[in-house]
Design a protein around this motif. Structure first.
Motif, PDB file in Angstrom:
ATOM      1  N   ILE A 186       4.446  -3.066  12.778  1.00 26.23           N
ATOM      2  CA  ILE A 186       3.573  -2.342  13.702  1.00 26.23           C
ATOM      3  C   ILE A 186       4.282  -2.090  15.028  1.00 26.23           C
ATOM      4  N   GLU A 187       5.052  -3.081  15.494  1.00 24.85           N
ATOM      5  CA  GLU A 187       5.617  -2.969  16.835  1.00 24.85           C
ATOM      6  C   GLU A 187       7.126  -3.237  16.911  1.00 24.85           C
ATOM      7  N   ASN A 188       7.788  -3.494  15.799  1.00 29.86           N
ATOM      8  CA  ASN A 188       9.207  -3.841  15.841  1.00 29.86           C
ATOM      9  C   ASN A 188       9.975  -3.022  14.807  1.00 29.86           C
ATOM     10  N   ARG A 189      10.916  -2.206  15.251  1.00 30.00           N
ATOM     11  CA  ARG A 189      11.703  -1.373  14.349  1.00 30.00           C
ATOM     12  C   ARG A 189      12.702  -2.186  13.525  1.00 30.00           C
ATOM     13  N   ALA A 190      12.973  -3.386  13.991  1.00 30.87           N
ATOM     14  CA  ALA A 190      13.960  -4.229  13.292  1.00 30.87           C
ATOM     15  C   ALA A 190      13.326  -5.173  12.294  1.00 30.87           C
ATOM     16  N   LEU A 224      14.919  -8.549  10.444  1.00 34.35           N
ATOM     17  CA  LEU A 224      14.318  -9.864  10.686  1.00 34.35           C
ATOM     18  C   LEU A 224      13.861 -10.508   9.383  1.00 34.35           C
ATOM     19  N   PHE A 225      13.390  -9.690   8.416  1.00 39.49           N
ATOM     20  CA  PHE A 225      12.990 -10.218   7.112  1.00 39.49           C
ATOM     21  C   PHE A 225      14.207 -10.851   6.419  1.00 39.49           C
ATOM     22  N   THR A 226      15.346 -10.126   6.446  1.00 43.24           N
ATOM     23  CA  THR A 226      16.585 -10.651   5.836  1.00 43.24           C
ATOM     24  C   THR A 226      17.021 -11.940   6.514  1.00 43.24           C
ATOM     25  N   LEU A 227      16.890 -11.979   7.849  1.00 51.26           N
ATOM     26  CA  LEU A 227      17.266 -13.181   8.581  1.00 51.26           C
ATOM     27  C   LEU A 227      16.401 -14.361   8.179  1.00 51.26           C
ATOM     28  N   ASP A 228      15.075 -14.131   8.010  1.00 52.94           N
ATOM     29  CA  ASP A 228      14.168 -15.203   7.573  1.00 52.94           C
ATOM     30  C   ASP A 228      14.562 -15.734   6.198  1.00 52.94           C
ATOM     31  N   VAL A 229      14.954 -14.807   5.292  1.00 49.73           N
ATOM     32  CA  VAL A 229      15.362 -15.232   3.944  1.00 49.73           C
ATOM     33  C   VAL A 229      16.613 -16.107   4.000  1.00 49.73           C
ATOM     34  N   LEU A 230      17.572 -15.707   4.828  1.00 47.78           N
ATOM     35  CA  LEU A 230      18.807 -16.489   4.953  1.00 47.78           C
ATOM     36  C   LEU A 230      18.540 -17.861   5.541  1.00 47.78           C
ATOM     37  N   LYS A 231      17.599 -17.946   6.478  1.00 45.67           N
ATOM     38  CA  LYS A 231      17.260 -19.244   7.067  1.00 45.67           C
ATOM     39  C   LYS A 231      16.642 -20.177   6.036  1.00 45.67           C
ATOM     40  N   LEU A 232      15.976 -19.597   5.033  1.00 46.96           N
ATOM     41  CA  LEU A 232      15.319 -20.420   4.005  1.00 46.96           C
ATOM     42  C   LEU A 232      16.308 -20.950   2.955  1.00 46.96           C
ATOM     43  N   PHE A 233      17.512 -20.400   2.968  1.00 47.35           N
ATOM     44  CA  PHE A 233      18.529 -20.863   2.009  1.00 47.35           C
ATOM     45  C   PHE A 233      19.097 -22.190   2.500  1.00 47.35           C
ATOM     46  N   LYS A 284       0.848  -1.193   0.000  1.00 48.52           N
ATOM     47  CA  LYS A 284       0.000   0.000   0.000  1.00 48.52           C
ATOM     48  C   LYS A 284       0.880   1.239   0.000  1.00 48.52           C
ATOM     49  N   PRO A 285       0.273   2.417  -0.433  1.00 50.12           N
ATOM     50  CA  PRO A 285       1.051   3.656  -0.423  1.00 50.12           C
ATOM     51  C   PRO A 285       1.515   3.992   0.983  1.00 50.12           C
ATOM     52  N   ASN A 286       2.753   4.559   1.050  1.00 51.47           N
ATOM     53  CA  ASN A 286       3.386   4.985   2.294  1.00 51.47           C
ATOM     54  C   ASN A 286       3.652   3.836   3.258  1.00 51.47           C
ATOM     55  N   GLN A 287       3.448   2.598   2.809  1.00 55.12           N
ATOM     56  CA  GLN A 287       3.739   1.445   3.680  1.00 55.12           C
ATOM     57  C   GLN A 287       5.209   1.059   3.547  1.00 55.12           C
ATOM     58  N   ILE A 288       5.816   0.655   4.699  1.00 55.79           N
ATOM     59  CA  ILE A 288       7.227   0.243   4.677  1.00 55.79           C
ATOM     60  C   ILE A 288       7.368  -1.064   3.907  1.00 55.79           C
ATOM     61  N   SER A 289       8.335  -1.115   2.997  1.00 52.89           N
ATOM     62  CA  SER A 289       8.576  -2.307   2.182  1.00 52.89           C
ATOM     63  C   SER A 289       9.759  -3.096   2.735  1.00 52.89           C
ATOM     64  N   PRO A 290       9.784  -4.408   2.506  1.00 57.99           N
ATOM     65  CA  PRO A 290      10.935  -5.215   2.928  1.00 57.99           C
ATOM     66  C   PRO A 290      12.175  -4.862   2.096  1.00 57.99           C
ATOM     67  N   PRO A 291      13.370  -5.220   2.550  1.00 58.44           N
ATOM     68  CA  PRO A 291      14.594  -4.914   1.785  1.00 58.44           C
ATOM     69  C   PRO A 291      14.536  -5.511   0.387  1.00 58.44           C
ATOM     70  N   ARG A 292      14.795  -4.659  -0.594  1.00 55.05           N
ATOM     71  CA  ARG A 292      14.664  -5.090  -1.983  1.00 55.05           C
ATOM     72  C   ARG A 292      15.668  -6.191  -2.351  1.00 55.05           C
ATOM     73  N   TRP A 293      16.938  -6.025  -1.896  1.00 58.19           N
ATOM     74  CA  TRP A 293      17.951  -7.016  -2.271  1.00 58.19           C
ATOM     75  C   TRP A 293      17.683  -8.374  -1.644  1.00 58.19           C
ATOM     76  N   SER A 294      17.068  -8.396  -0.427  1.00 59.81           N
ATOM     77  CA  SER A 294      16.726  -9.666   0.223  1.00 59.81           C
ATOM     78  C   SER A 294      15.618 -10.376  -0.545  1.00 59.81           C
ATOM     79  N   LEU A 295      14.667  -9.580  -1.016  1.00 55.12           N
ATOM     80  CA  LEU A 295      13.559 -10.169  -1.774  1.00 55.12           C
ATOM     81  C   LEU A 295      14.039 -10.727  -3.110  1.00 55.12           C
ATOM     82  N   LYS A 296      14.953  -9.982  -3.761  1.00 57.84           N
ATOM     83  CA  LYS A 296      15.499 -10.465  -5.039  1.00 57.84           C
ATOM     84  C   LYS A 296      16.289 -11.755  -4.838  1.00 57.84           C
ATOM     85  N   PHE A 297      17.060 -11.797  -3.763  1.00 57.79           N
ATOM     86  CA  PHE A 297      17.840 -12.999  -3.464  1.00 57.79           C
ATOM     87  C   PHE A 297      16.917 -14.186  -3.235  1.00 57.79           C
TER      88      PHE A 297
END
Length: 880
Positions: free
Chosen positions: A42-46, A50-59, A3-16
């Motif tokens: 909503i409640e976690n600045r990190a 954490l998204f990048t960490l989840d991606v690495l765990k899936l590798f 959605k507009p103005n919504q924070i997006s996950p790291p682009r390079w992590s998603l591409k990887f």
């Protein structure tokens, strides 16, 4: 999705994630990732981390997409299957596998052994912490009347052997210099402790700064004070154990030359990779107390000088000030100059004369490294040839595997894994060869060759990388060649290899032949040169000449005439002479003046000097070309007579030796006339031309060796009887003997060891090459099996069949000969340039080498060609 103005996950992590994830799971997993990310924002600045960490765990295995439709990066079972098939093929094809493993193991082991030797040669003096900042002084002693350009004067005009005062003068003049150290040339001393008495060689006088320059291992004693006081000596562990056994030698006294007690103040061990070594060090203050005048004499030569630079300074700064230094310190009565040589050049790169120890050769390093690479290359070529020879047998295997759906990539992986597996087995066997061959190499080379440096984590990784590299390099051609076979062609029975493959194999055989001829010709040249050195007419006769070294012992010198007479009474003694040195020994140079042929003024030069008695020239059967020998008929010969060799006569301007007879001379406190000229004889190694030499009568204190010409068939008995005579006259002195010819030939020990090493590894290289040739013979006979059968049915003889199979190899051999001869000639001619007296490289060397190579090749091929010629043609012509 966002959605507009919504924070997006790291682009390079998603591409990887989208790059590695299996397409069957990507959509579902990606949805889950986004859902968790939205909750976290909503409640976690990190949330992004954490998204990048989840991606690495899936590798992980099971989620990663395959590289191709039939292979997965993580397919452990696939590689396990490759290894199983590889082991089965190794067991099934025992002959080929054995040849492959034998060739590779010998090649790898030979390469490693040569590298052990080369590494040791390159490691000389690197044990010193001051290795990069240590230099030594080299000296130029010119002739009178010269005006050389010192900036362009070559290093081989200098010598390392120099004077004493240059060291303290440099220490005072150059602020860039930190420490200075001197030691003298080696000498023999009589060591006595309790009832033990021996003559010890390689004992040096040394400054107390020795341990500031060199990092010798101090086993006992204080290195700062060990060489400060007079009459102190530092021993090596060998001498300490020899005289004191298990006792602590520190503080004990050794009687030196039956005169003064010397206190043992240290025990040090010199590494084997040092460019000079010793058995003992005596404090320089001892020498100064006995002969103080020489420490102020710039013309007295008996010292080697080393120094270190202070941090932040350069040797160029010091060298620039040399003219100013000499002007301020040197009494300018003859041509003299100095320059500086790095410690790193001392063993392998120095061209200066009068070295303090044996020197190595970068030429030898290059030759041995080339041989190592040759052997390894030949071993890899063998692997290719032998694997190609299996192609006929494995063609159907490849065709069937392709027919049932196997991809070309899978076949390539299969063959590469087999190649790496064979290389791994060969490497294990090579390690065993290295362990057992190491001691043999030490024996041949005469050196201690440490191998502990091989067993490091870095070298373990290098070894693993080497196995992979050799395996892939050696197995690449068979892998790619076999994987291109067309199933239909193979299964129809009309399979033929491509012309490209044939030419590659022929090229490899040419390379093998070329390398074999180069190595064999090199071994022949080395052997011929060493044989030439042994048989060359040196200009004197040293056969059955026994030299007795008494080390300038005063008591022996007092009784030398009596000893001579007593020895001459023995029935097996022909003649006896006394001298300062014999051919092959160390000798000094002497400032010598002879009347100029034009002006008549005394002109000074610096020929070498021998101090001898009247029997020296007859004892060694030297030829007088002008004038006379020393004689008892001329009592004043001991004070005012001089003999020169032909080279010295030419040096003083007298090309006709007879013209110098009667000319005035001055030398080391003596004046008189030149009474004779002796024919040039090689008193030094044949690496060098005959140098100018003066011979003067040796009086008391100036001689150290008795030469005894024997005419016995039982040397042991004669020497024992002479020893009894000796002990009856001078019982305090050991009867220290050596044969002069053996002593002289010891100068060529390094050349002989070079020859043995080169010949040994050349033989191994040719052996490995024969394995490859045998493999290619198997391949060619297999390819022409039916042709051989048809020819035999049509009436061809066994001889014709063998000639047919050998004809192609003869063509390849001729091509290899044309390539190898000029290369070998260039390399070996460069090696021979290190000898002033050398053989000429004639056609016969290469003719013999080529003939031997060809003969070995035909013998190797005959094991298969004769078998093929004798085979039953029905077997090869049967329709399968």
């Amino acid at each position: 999705m966002n959605k507009p103005n919504q924070i997006s996950p790291p682009r390079w992590s998603l591409k990887f994630f989208r790059w590695f994830c299996h397409p069957d799971y990507a959509e579902d997993i990606e949805g889950d990732l986004f859902e968790r990310f939205e909750k976290r924002t909503i409640e976690n600045r990190a949330a992004k981390w954490l998204f990048t960490l989840d991606v690495l765990k899936l590798f992980r295995p099971g989620i990663i997409k395959p590289i191709t439709g039939s292979q997965k990066l993580n397919n452990y079972d696939m590689f396990k299957n490759y290894f199983k098939i590889g082991l089965r093929n190794i067991r099934r094809h025992k002959t080929f596998s054995s040849l492959n493993i034998a060739g590779l193991s010998v090649g790898i082991a030979s390469c490693i052994l040569i590298l052990i030797y080369v590494n040791n040669e390159l490691s000389y003096d690197t044990y010193n912490s001051n290795y990069e900042t240590t230099y030594r002084v080299i000296h130029y002693y010119g002739q009178q009347g010269e005006a050389p350009d010192y900036t362009s004067l070559p290093t081989n005009e200098y010598q390392v052997w120099g004077n004493a005062p240059v060291a303290p003068a440099m220490q005072q003049f150059f602020p860039e210099i930190d420490k200075v150290f001197r030691f003298t040339s080696d000498a023999s001393w009589l060591f006595s402790y309790n009832s033990i008495t021996y003559s010890e060689s390689d004992v040096l006088f040394a400054d107390s700064t020795a341990f500031d320059i060199f990092d010798w291992k101090v086993i006992a004693g204080n290195p700062k004070t060990a060489l400060e006081r007079p009459n102190t000596v530092v021993l090596t562990p060998r001498l300490a154990e020899k005289y004191f056994g298990s006792e602590n030698p520190m503080g004990k006294s050794i009687i030196m030359d039956n005169q003064d007690p010397f206190e043992v103040t240290g025990v040090v061990e010199v590494p084997t990779n040092s460019h000079f070594s010793f058995n003992g060090l005596i404090s320089m203050s001892t020498f100064r107390n006995s002969r103080p005048q020489i420490f102020d004499s710039w013309g007295y030569v008996d010292f080697y000088t080393y120094f270190t630079l202070k941090p932040g300074t350069s040797i160029e700064q010091v060298q620039e000030k040399v003219p100013e230094f000499l002007e301020a310190n040197f009494p300018n009565d003859f041509n003299y100059h100095i320059k500086f040589e790095p410690l790193s050049d001392a063993y392998l790169h120095s061209e200066a004369g009068r070295q303090p120890g044996p020197v190595g050769s970068m030429g030898s390093i290059y030759i041995f490294t080339s041989v190592a690479l040759f052997i390894l290359l030949i071993a890899c070529i063998n692997f290719m040839n032998l694997s190609t020879a299996q192609s006929v047998e494995r063609a159907k295997e490849v065709a069937i595997r392709k027919t049932i759906g196997s991809h070309r990539e899978a076949l390539i992986y299969q063959f590469l894994v087999e190649a790496i597996l064979v290389t791994f087995i060969a490497s294990i066997l090579a390690a065993v060869f290295v362990i057992f061959g190491h001691s043999l190499l030490e024996t041949i080379s005469g050196k201690t060759l440490p191998i502990d440096w091989l067993f490091t984590p870095q070298n373990a990784l290098l070894a693993l990388g080497g196995i992979l590299f050799i395996g892939i390099a050696a197995g690449s051609y068979p892998a790619f060649a076999l994987s291109t076979f067309k199933p239909v062609t193979v299964l129809k029975g009309s399979f033929k290899t491509s012309s490209k493959g044939i030419w590659l194999r022929k090229s490899l055989v040419i390379l093998q032949f070329s390398l074999s001829i180069i190595l064999l010709a090199g071994a022949a040249v080395v052997s011929s040169q060493l044989d030439y050195l042994q048989k060359y007419d040196l200009g004197f006769d040293s056969e059955q000449m026994l030299a007795v070294d008494f080390g300038y012992d005063d008591l022996v010198q007092q009784k030398r005439e009596f000893i001579k007479q007593e020895f001459l009474k023995h029935k097996d003694v022909e003649i006896v002479s006394v001298s300062r040195a014999v051919p092959g020994d160390f000798f000094p140079n002497a400032g010598t003046g002879v009347a100029d042929p034009v002006s008549g003024e005394i002109v000074y030069k610096g020929p070498a000097i021998y101090e001898v008695d009247e029997d020296f020239i007859p004892a060694y059967k030297m030829n007088m070309v002008a004038g006379r020998n020393f004689s008892d008929d001329f009592p004043l010969d001991s004070a005012n007579a001089l003999i020169l060799n032909e080279s010295a006569a030419r040096l003083f301007g007298y090309p006709n030796p007879a013209d110098i007879i009667g000319k005035s001379f001055r030398q080391w406190g003596r004046e008189g006339k030149v009474v004779g000229v002796v024919e040039d004889f090689n008193y030094v190694s044949l690496h060098e031309d005959v140098e100018p030499l003066s011979l003067r009568f040796g009086t008391r204190f100036n001689v150290s060796t008795i030469s005894v010409k024997l005419k016995s068939d039982d040397f042991s008995k004669t020497i024992a009887e002479l020893e009894n005579i000796w002990q009856g006259i001078v019982p305090h002195r050991p009867f220290d003997t050596r044969f002069v010819d053996q002593n002289f030939n010891a100068q060529y020990e390094s050349d002989e060891r070079f020859g043995m090493i080169f010949t040994t590894f050349s033989g191994l290289a040719i052996f490995v090459a024969c394995l490859g040739l045998f493999g290619l013979t198997i391949y060619s006979t297999s390819q022409r099996n039916k042709e051989i059968g048809v020819r035999k049915v049509m009436g061809a003889s066994i001889t014709q069949i063998i000639a047919l199979l050998s004809r192609d190899f003869l063509t390849l051999f001729i091509i290899a000969l044309a390539i190898s001869v000029p290369l070998s000639w260039y390399v070996m001619n460069s090696w021979l340039d290190g000898f002033a007296y050398r053989i000429s490289l004639g056609v016969e060397v290469y003719a013999v080498s080529a003939l031997i190579t060809l003969l070995v090749a035909f013998i190797t091929m005959s094991f298969k060609t004769v078998n093929a010629a004798l085979s039953n043609p029905i077997e090869s012509l049967r329709d399968e």
